[in-house]
Design a protein around this motif. Structure first.
Motif, mmCIF file in Angstrom:
data_model
loop_
_atom_site.group_PDB
_atom_site.id
_atom_site.type_symbol
_atom_site.label_atom_id
_atom_site.label_comp_id
_atom_site.label_asym_id
_atom_site.label_seq_id
_atom_site.Cartn_x
_atom_site.Cartn_y
_atom_site.Cartn_z
ATOM 1 N N MET A 161 13.481 25.623 21.828
ATOM 2 C CA MET A 161 13.096 26.057 20.485
ATOM 3 C C MET A 161 11.833 26.913 20.579
ATOM 4 O O MET A 161 10.809 26.465 21.078
ATOM 5 N N ASN A 162 11.942 28.132 20.119
ATOM 6 C CA ASN A 162 10.779 29.007 20.028
ATOM 7 C C ASN A 162 10.410 29.177 18.559
ATOM 8 O O ASN A 162 11.279 29.244 17.694
ATOM 9 N N PHE A 163 9.129 29.219 18.267
ATOM 10 C CA PHE A 163 8.707 29.386 16.889
ATOM 11 C C PHE A 163 7.576 30.402 16.801
ATOM 12 O O PHE A 163 6.865 30.671 17.767
ATOM 13 N N GLN A 164 7.435 30.981 15.611
ATOM 14 C CA GLN A 164 6.506 32.074 15.398
ATOM 15 C C GLN A 164 5.049 31.610 15.442
ATOM 16 O O GLN A 164 4.745 30.449 15.146
ATOM 17 N N LYS A 165 4.181 32.535 15.773
ATOM 18 C CA LYS A 165 2.741 32.263 15.734
ATOM 19 C C LYS A 165 2.340 31.929 14.298
ATOM 20 O O LYS A 165 2.775 32.582 13.345
ATOM 21 N N GLY A 166 1.534 30.906 14.150
ATOM 22 C CA GLY A 166 1.146 30.437 12.825
ATOM 23 C C GLY A 166 1.946 29.239 12.360
ATOM 24 O O GLY A 166 1.537 28.524 11.451
ATOM 25 N N LYS A 167 3.113 29.019 12.991
ATOM 26 C CA LYS A 167 3.912 27.837 12.700
ATOM 27 C C LYS A 167 3.522 26.716 13.659
ATOM 28 O O LYS A 167 2.953 26.946 14.729
ATOM 29 N N LYS A 168 3.869 25.458 13.295
ATOM 30 C CA LYS A 168 3.473 24.302 14.093
ATOM 31 C C LYS A 168 4.581 23.254 14.131
ATOM 32 O O LYS A 168 5.414 23.191 13.221
ATOM 33 N N ILE A 169 4.548 22.443 15.180
ATOM 34 C CA ILE A 169 5.439 21.290 15.297
ATOM 35 C C ILE A 169 4.610 20.053 14.965
ATOM 36 O O ILE A 169 3.531 19.839 15.541
ATOM 37 N N TYR A 170 5.106 19.224 14.058
ATOM 38 C CA TYR A 170 4.391 18.020 13.635
ATOM 39 C C TYR A 170 5.116 16.763 14.104
ATOM 40 O O TYR A 170 6.350 16.725 14.160
ATOM 41 N N PHE A 171 4.301 15.733 14.410
ATOM 42 C CA PHE A 171 4.831 14.462 14.899
ATOM 43 C C PHE A 171 4.154 13.301 14.161
ATOM 44 O O PHE A 171 2.933 13.317 13.965
ATOM 45 N N ALA A 172 4.936 12.298 13.777
ATOM 46 C CA ALA A 172 4.373 11.094 13.167
ATOM 47 C C ALA A 172 5.244 9.906 13.532
ATOM 48 O O ALA A 172 6.428 10.049 13.877
ATOM 49 N N SER A 173 4.664 8.707 13.426
ATOM 50 C CA SER A 173 5.398 7.504 13.809
ATOM 51 C C SER A 173 4.806 6.277 13.135
ATOM 52 O O SER A 173 3.651 6.277 12.700
ATOM 53 N N ASP A 174 5.626 5.240 13.029
ATOM 54 C CA ASP A 174 5.184 3.885 12.665
ATOM 55 C C ASP A 174 4.518 3.795 11.293
ATOM 56 O O ASP A 174 3.355 3.442 11.171
ATOM 57 N N ASN A 175 5.311 4.103 10.279
ATOM 58 C CA ASN A 175 4.852 3.916 8.896
ATOM 59 C C ASN A 175 5.076 2.488 8.410
ATOM 60 O O ASN A 175 4.306 1.971 7.617
ATOM 61 N N HIS A 176 6.180 1.879 8.843
ATOM 62 C CA HIS A 176 6.530 0.507 8.464
ATOM 63 C C HIS A 176 6.528 0.319 6.940
ATOM 64 O O HIS A 176 5.959 -0.634 6.411
ATOM 65 N N LEU A 177 7.174 1.258 6.266
ATOM 66 C CA LEU A 177 7.273 1.156 4.814
ATOM 67 C C LEU A 177 8.062 -0.090 4.428
ATOM 68 O O LEU A 177 9.071 -0.413 5.047
ATOM 69 N N GLY A 178 7.568 -0.786 3.423
ATOM 70 C CA GLY A 178 8.176 -2.044 3.006
ATOM 71 C C GLY A 178 7.446 -3.257 3.518
ATOM 72 O O GLY A 178 7.752 -4.382 3.116
ATOM 73 N N ALA A 179 6.479 -3.071 4.409
ATOM 74 C CA ALA A 179 5.706 -4.195 4.942
ATOM 75 C C ALA A 179 4.269 -4.137 4.433
ATOM 76 O O ALA A 179 3.672 -3.060 4.367
ATOM 77 N N PRO A 180 3.702 -5.278 4.105
ATOM 78 C CA PRO A 180 4.351 -6.604 4.064
ATOM 79 C C PRO A 180 5.250 -6.793 2.852
ATOM 80 O O PRO A 180 6.008 -7.742 2.788
ATOM 81 N N SER A 181 5.177 -5.849 1.882
ATOM 82 C CA SER A 181 6.057 -5.867 0.715
ATOM 83 C C SER A 181 6.171 -4.433 0.213
ATOM 84 O O SER A 181 5.364 -3.563 0.561
ATOM 85 N N SER A 182 7.174 -4.199 -0.620
ATOM 86 C CA SER A 182 7.350 -2.851 -1.169
ATOM 87 C C SER A 182 6.141 -2.430 -1.980
ATOM 88 O O SER A 182 5.680 -1.274 -1.890
ATOM 89 N N GLU A 183 5.598 -3.363 -2.761
ATOM 90 C CA GLU A 183 4.446 -3.037 -3.604
ATOM 91 C C GLU A 183 3.215 -2.706 -2.761
ATOM 92 O O GLU A 183 2.478 -1.770 -3.051
ATOM 93 N N ALA A 184 3.000 -3.496 -1.705
ATOM 94 C CA ALA A 184 1.821 -3.285 -0.870
ATOM 95 C C ALA A 184 1.892 -1.987 -0.084
ATOM 96 O O ALA A 184 0.864 -1.369 0.209
ATOM 97 N N SER A 185 3.116 -1.556 0.291
ATOM 98 C CA SER A 185 3.236 -0.346 1.106
ATOM 99 C C SER A 185 3.352 0.923 0.269
ATOM 100 O O SER A 185 3.335 2.021 0.827
ATOM 101 N N LEU A 186 3.470 0.793 -1.049
ATOM 102 C CA LEU A 186 3.646 1.972 -1.900
ATOM 103 C C LEU A 186 2.509 2.980 -1.766
ATOM 104 O O LEU A 186 2.775 4.194 -1.663
ATOM 105 N N PRO A 187 1.221 2.574 -1.757
ATOM 106 C CA PRO A 187 0.155 3.576 -1.559
ATOM 107 C C PRO A 187 0.290 4.317 -0.233
ATOM 108 O O PRO A 187 0.012 5.527 -0.159
ATOM 109 N N ARG A 188 0.706 3.617 0.818
ATOM 110 C CA ARG A 188 0.898 4.276 2.110
ATOM 111 C C ARG A 188 2.061 5.265 2.044
ATOM 112 O O ARG A 188 2.007 6.349 2.640
#
Length: 251
Positions: free
Chosen positions: A1-28
């Protein structure tokens, strides 16, 4: 994969949405969606390295309730033409077509190699790799066994199955594998050792993983680096590659 100058590849991991509860994880969840909105302006691609949800199970006609903001934003970004790639983690091993069919997001169950602008990446969630962690590795074989998955879905009603899965995901540390989120030293970091062994087989510039819930950037020698993306529980860290350099940043 080649991409143009000014563009970026982003990476993220381990959100664990729903923990410890749906209400508690909503701000995250809202913070993560705001991040997705922010990066879509210059993203060439987005890599999500697993455990987006604290528990995810797909029955034939049922998926977990909730996460509407996240799923909607991923659909919007995917529909706009920005490719998104998903790697299952130890909390969402049971993905089975929903992301591919509804969101047009390919899902990977094992680490994969990618090349961006002549820079080689080895990417995965990270669970069950390297030496040690034998208890989890045995349990993962059970969880991923087709017969065991079929029996779970056929014999347990989704309402109870979802509740049971969420309870075990939060309570059972052998399943979660994330109860030791402190740096153990390079010699005791299994993913560092795994990356070094893979480096002996074939050169990659970056080994990028999640799972450890720690933002780490470690020089492996031979112009290679091990990156751990951290999490969206305590650190809110992510990786970005601009075609020349890889950085860990905090949102």
């Amino acid at each position: 994969m080649n991409f143009q100058k000014g563009k970026k590849i982003y990476f993220a991991s381990d959100n664990h949405l729903g923990a410890p509860s749906s209400e508690a994880s909503l701000p995250r969840e809202k913070k993560f969606v705001a991040w997705l909105d922010h990066i879509k302006q210059d993203a060439a691609a987005i890599f999500l390295l697993g455990d987006l949800f604290d528990f995810w199970m797909e029955y034939r006609k049922v998926i977990p309730k909730g996460f509407t903001r996240t799923l909607g934003k991923l659909a919007e970004i995917s529909d706009s033409g920005i490719p998104i790639f998903y790697f299952v983690g130890n909390h969402d091993l049971w993905m089975n077509g929903y992301f591919e069919e509804e969101l047009n997001i390919p899902v990977y169950h094992k680490p994969q190699e990618f090349t961006f602008n002549n820079t080689r990446f080895f990417i995965g969630h990270g669970d069950g790799l390297g030496p040690g962690d034998k208890g989890y590795k045995r349990m993962k074989k059970v969880f991923t066994n087709p017969v065991c998955k079929w029996l779970f879905k056929r014999l347990i009603h989704p309402d109870f199955g979802m509740r049971l899965g969420h309870y075990l995901s939060v309570k059972n540390k052998m399943i979660s594998g994330d109860d030791d989120a402190k740096f153990l030293g390079e010699e005791n970091e299994w993913l560092v050792q795994y990356s070094k062994r893979k480096l002996e087989e074939k050169h990659h510039d970056y080994f990028v993983f999640g799972h450890r819930h720690l933002p780490l950037d470690i020089d492996l020698g031979n112009n290679a680096r091990y990156i751990n993306l951290g999490d969206w529980i305590s650190h809110y860290t992510y990786g970005v590659f601009d075609g020349d350099n890889f950085e860990l940043k905090e949102y």
